[in-house]
Write an enzyme that holds these catalytic residues in place. Structure first.
Site, PDB file in Angstrom:
ATOM      1  N   GLU A 153       0.829  -1.213   0.000  1.00  0.00           N
ATOM      2  CA  GLU A 153       0.000   0.000   0.000  1.00  0.00           C
ATOM      3  C   GLU A 153       0.865   1.265   0.000  1.00  0.00           C
ATOM      4  OE1 GLU A 153      -3.085   0.407  -0.570  1.00  0.00           O
ATOM      5  OE2 GLU A 153      -3.554  -1.717  -0.626  1.00  0.00           O
ATOM      6  N   TYR A 201      -6.678   5.911   4.869  1.00  0.00           N
ATOM      7  CA  TYR A 201      -6.871   4.927   3.801  1.00  0.00           C
ATOM      8  C   TYR A 201      -5.976   3.703   4.023  1.00  0.00           C
ATOM      9  CZ  TYR A 201      -6.010   2.425  -0.445  1.00  0.00           C
ATOM     10  OH  TYR A 201      -5.821   1.405  -1.336  1.00  0.00           O
ATOM     11  N   ASP A 260     -10.072   5.675  -1.012  1.00  0.00           N
ATOM     12  CA  ASP A 260      -9.104   6.516  -1.733  1.00  0.00           C
ATOM     13  C   ASP A 260      -9.778   7.087  -2.987  1.00  0.00           C
ATOM     14  OD1 ASP A 260      -9.256   4.403  -3.464  1.00  0.00           O
ATOM     15  OD2 ASP A 260      -7.093   4.089  -3.627  1.00  0.00           O
TER      16      ASP A 260
END
Ligand code: SF4
Length: 342
Positions: free
Chosen positions: A39, A122, A140
């Site tokens: 991520e 997020y 997001d």
């Protein structure tokens, strides 16, 4: 959206995901370290670009404790070329925090995940839902684009209130499905189907989609205009001594913090820059020639680097062998070094 509709939406995209997910290394694991790493790498970066970096990172630092034991320079070197270097520093600092504050075990509670350096709402939602299968939404820009089209949301998707209301609804949906699959389903739908130019023909939620029904795919989502990027002009010094080049380390705070860079000055003329250069360095320079101008675009600013190459009359510890630069250098300054002419 009516309850029956969002129940069906959550169900349909989860089923679609299980049948259509891409063969990506981070879609096949629930190791929180690997989810965290993927991520962080995917922020501002395309999947195809980050994949080789991800593979090399996992090979070099197989566990979060291996990452915590590395030096920051090691981590920056592995990150070199991926851009947005603050992320590399953040993952290193987060790894150290996991080692020192959580006995080397990635924390599973949302508060502790959010406390890790560089982890925003997020990313915390993504880790909590994907790795720990907890019903925490991860919202997001991609998810906002999908939801604004499906629901017909004309409020700007970069507005906090709009994000808050979408998060509430996604928070209800995720309770109905396997949270890990549901979060990844929304991500994959945004990445593969409901892209900037959507591929509605293969979309699993076409029948319930507002944008499809009203042919509004190109008008949704709506975005508030952001402030324009600021422009900065630098006189950049490419100073060599035989086969070595002068690099300086940036300050610990600010853009490209702690990275090595060619000296540069935000002034109008070369003479002004040379005066500042001579204040900073004890040696003189000769054979000065203009090389070229390079443009480098950051998220909020654009750099124009007017490059002058020259020879140093003396050497000091800030010179590095051109063929074996050992430290992390930002992409902007890599471009400067590529303009070096023998
Ligand atoms: Fe996006 Fe088209 Fe699917 Fe609607 S039908 S969610 S616009 S891909």
């Amino acid at each position: 959206m009516k309850k029956q509709t969002y129940i069906k939406f959550a169900h349909d995209i989860s089923n679609w995901y299980r049948a259509n997910k891409r063969d990506l290394p981070f879609r096949k694991t629930n190791d929180p370290y690997k989810i965290f790493l993927s991520e962080m790498m995917l922020q501002q970066t395309q999947v195809q670009t980050m994949l080789p970096y991800y593979a090399r990172f996992i090979e070099r630092f197989p566990t979060i404790n291996d990452l915590a034991s590395a030096t920051e320079d090691d981590v920056l070197t592995m990150w070199q070329g991926l851009g947005y270097y603050r992320r590399a520093k953040f993952i290193h600092q987060a790894a150290i925090a996991v080692r020192d504050q959580h006995n080397g075990v990635f924390p599973s509670d949302l508060k502790s995940i959010k406390a890790l350096k560089g982890v925003g709402d997020y990313t915390a939602g993504a880790i909590h839902s994907i790795a720990f299968n907890q019903p925490t939404p991860a919202i997001d820009g991609n998810v906002m684009r999908v939801m604004s089209r499906v629901l017909g949301i004309y409020d700007p998707i970069n507005n906090t209130e709009t994000v808050r209301s979408v998060k509430q609804l996604v928070g209800k949906m995720i309770l109905l499905e396997n949270p890990s699959d549901f979060t990844q389903a929304l991500m994959e739908l945004g990445a593969l189907v409901c892209k900037q130019t959507p591929v509605c023909e293969v979309c699993p939620v076409q029948a319930k989609c507002f944008a499809y029904k009203h042919s509004a795919q190109s008008t949704l989502p709506v975005k508030e205009k952001l402030a324009p990027k600021t422009e900065h002009h630098f006189i950049t010094f490419l100073v060599t001594y035989k086969d070595k080049v002068l690099l300086q380390r940036n300050p610990a705070d600010g853009l490209l913090a702690n990275m090595l860079a060619c000296p540069q000055f935000e002034v109008d003329t070369f003479d002004e820059a040379l005066t500042l250069f001579k204040h900073r360095y004890s040696f003189d320079v000769k054979n000065i020639k203009y090389v070229s101008q390079i443009k480098h675009v950051f998220t909020h600013r654009v750099w124009y680097m007017h490059i002058y190459q020259m020879d140093a009359t003396d050497l000091n510890a800030s010179f590095y062998a051109i063929d074996a630069l050992p430290h992390a250098i930002s992409r902007a300054h890599q471009k400067v070094l590529h303009s070096y002419k023998k």
